[in-house]
Write a protein that holds these residues in place. Structure first.
Motif, PDB file in Angstrom:
ATOM      1  N   ALA A  79       0.797  -1.220   0.000  1.00 24.42           N
ATOM      2  CA  ALA A  79       0.000   0.000   0.000  1.00 24.42           C
ATOM      3  C   ALA A  79       0.838   1.282   0.000  1.00 24.42           C
ATOM      4  O   ALA A  79       0.465   2.261  -0.652  1.00 24.42           O
ATOM      5  N   SER A  80       1.941   1.293   0.694  1.00 25.51           N
ATOM      6  CA  SER A  80       2.715   2.531   0.814  1.00 25.51           C
ATOM      7  C   SER A  80       3.299   3.013  -0.512  1.00 25.51           C
ATOM      8  O   SER A  80       3.182   4.195  -0.835  1.00 25.51           O
ATOM      9  N   PRO A  81       3.927   2.160  -1.318  1.00 22.54           N
ATOM     10  CA  PRO A  81       4.434   2.662  -2.609  1.00 22.54           C
ATOM     11  C   PRO A  81       3.326   3.138  -3.548  1.00 22.54           C
ATOM     12  O   PRO A  81       3.500   4.123  -4.262  1.00 22.54           O
ATOM     13  N   VAL A  82       2.193   2.459  -3.524  1.00 24.94           N
ATOM     14  CA  VAL A  82       1.092   2.864  -4.399  1.00 24.94           C
ATOM     15  C   VAL A  82       0.546   4.216  -3.994  1.00 24.94           C
ATOM     16  O   VAL A  82       0.335   5.106  -4.821  1.00 24.94           O
ATOM     17  N   SER A  83       0.318   4.412  -2.691  1.00 25.22           N
ATOM     18  CA  SER A  83      -0.209   5.701  -2.245  1.00 25.22           C
ATOM     19  C   SER A  83       0.809   6.820  -2.462  1.00 25.22           C
ATOM     20  O   SER A  83       0.433   7.936  -2.850  1.00 25.22           O
ATOM     21  N   SER A  84       2.088   6.567  -2.257  1.00 23.29           N
ATOM     22  CA  SER A  84       3.110   7.584  -2.515  1.00 23.29           C
ATOM     23  C   SER A  84       3.163   7.958  -3.984  1.00 23.29           C
ATOM     24  O   SER A  84       3.327   9.123  -4.344  1.00 23.29           O
ATOM     25  N   HIS A  85       3.019   6.965  -4.852  1.00 23.52           N
ATOM     26  CA  HIS A  85       3.035   7.230  -6.288  1.00 23.52           C
ATOM     27  C   HIS A  85       1.838   8.098  -6.687  1.00 23.52           C
ATOM     28  O   HIS A  85       1.983   9.034  -7.485  1.00 23.52           O
ATOM     29  N   LEU A  86       0.669   7.806  -6.150  1.00 22.31           N
ATOM     30  CA  LEU A  86      -0.518   8.597  -6.481  1.00 22.31           C
ATOM     31  C   LEU A  86      -0.387  10.032  -5.978  1.00 22.31           C
ATOM     32  O   LEU A  86      -0.762  10.981  -6.678  1.00 22.31           O
TER      33      LEU A  86
END
Length: 107
Positions: A79-86
């Motif tokens: 979840a953390s890389p996806v939310s940071s990317h968004l």
């Protein structure tokens, strides 16, 4: 002897997690551009919490609580890389002064 190895392992994991959190804090306050700050925060959250939870799993032993901590680690790794990317894409799309941050000094 095995108890001493567990004690050393859990201590090393927890100290490593604290060091990673300290590096994250330094990076979040040192850098001025929001994407640099966000990179440091995302790295610290994902890696620091994962290493700290591994130390807590060693302390706790093999039981249901350790399984829950492992599931938290797996969730954070996804979840953390996806939310940071968004959030980074939103910053790039809405930042009107993006070119000023991307300029490279020419000598």
């Amino acid at each position: 002897m095995a108890e001493w190895l567990c004690l050393i392992g859990e201590t090393l994991f927890l100290i490593t997690g604290i060091v990673i959190f300290a590096i994250e804090l330094y990076g979040a306050y040192h850098y001025h551009y929001v994407l640099n700050r966000m990179h440091m925060a995302a790295f610290g959250d994902t890696f620091g919490i994962g290493v700290s939870l591994l130390g807590l799993m060693i302390i706790n032993g093999v039981n249901f609580t350790s399984l829950k901590m492992l599931l938290v680690i797996l969730f954070l790794w996804c979840a953390s890389p996806v939310s940071s990317h968004l959030i980074a894409r939103l910053e790039v799309a809405t930042n009107e002064e993006l070119e000023a941050h991307m300029e490279v000094e020419k000598e």
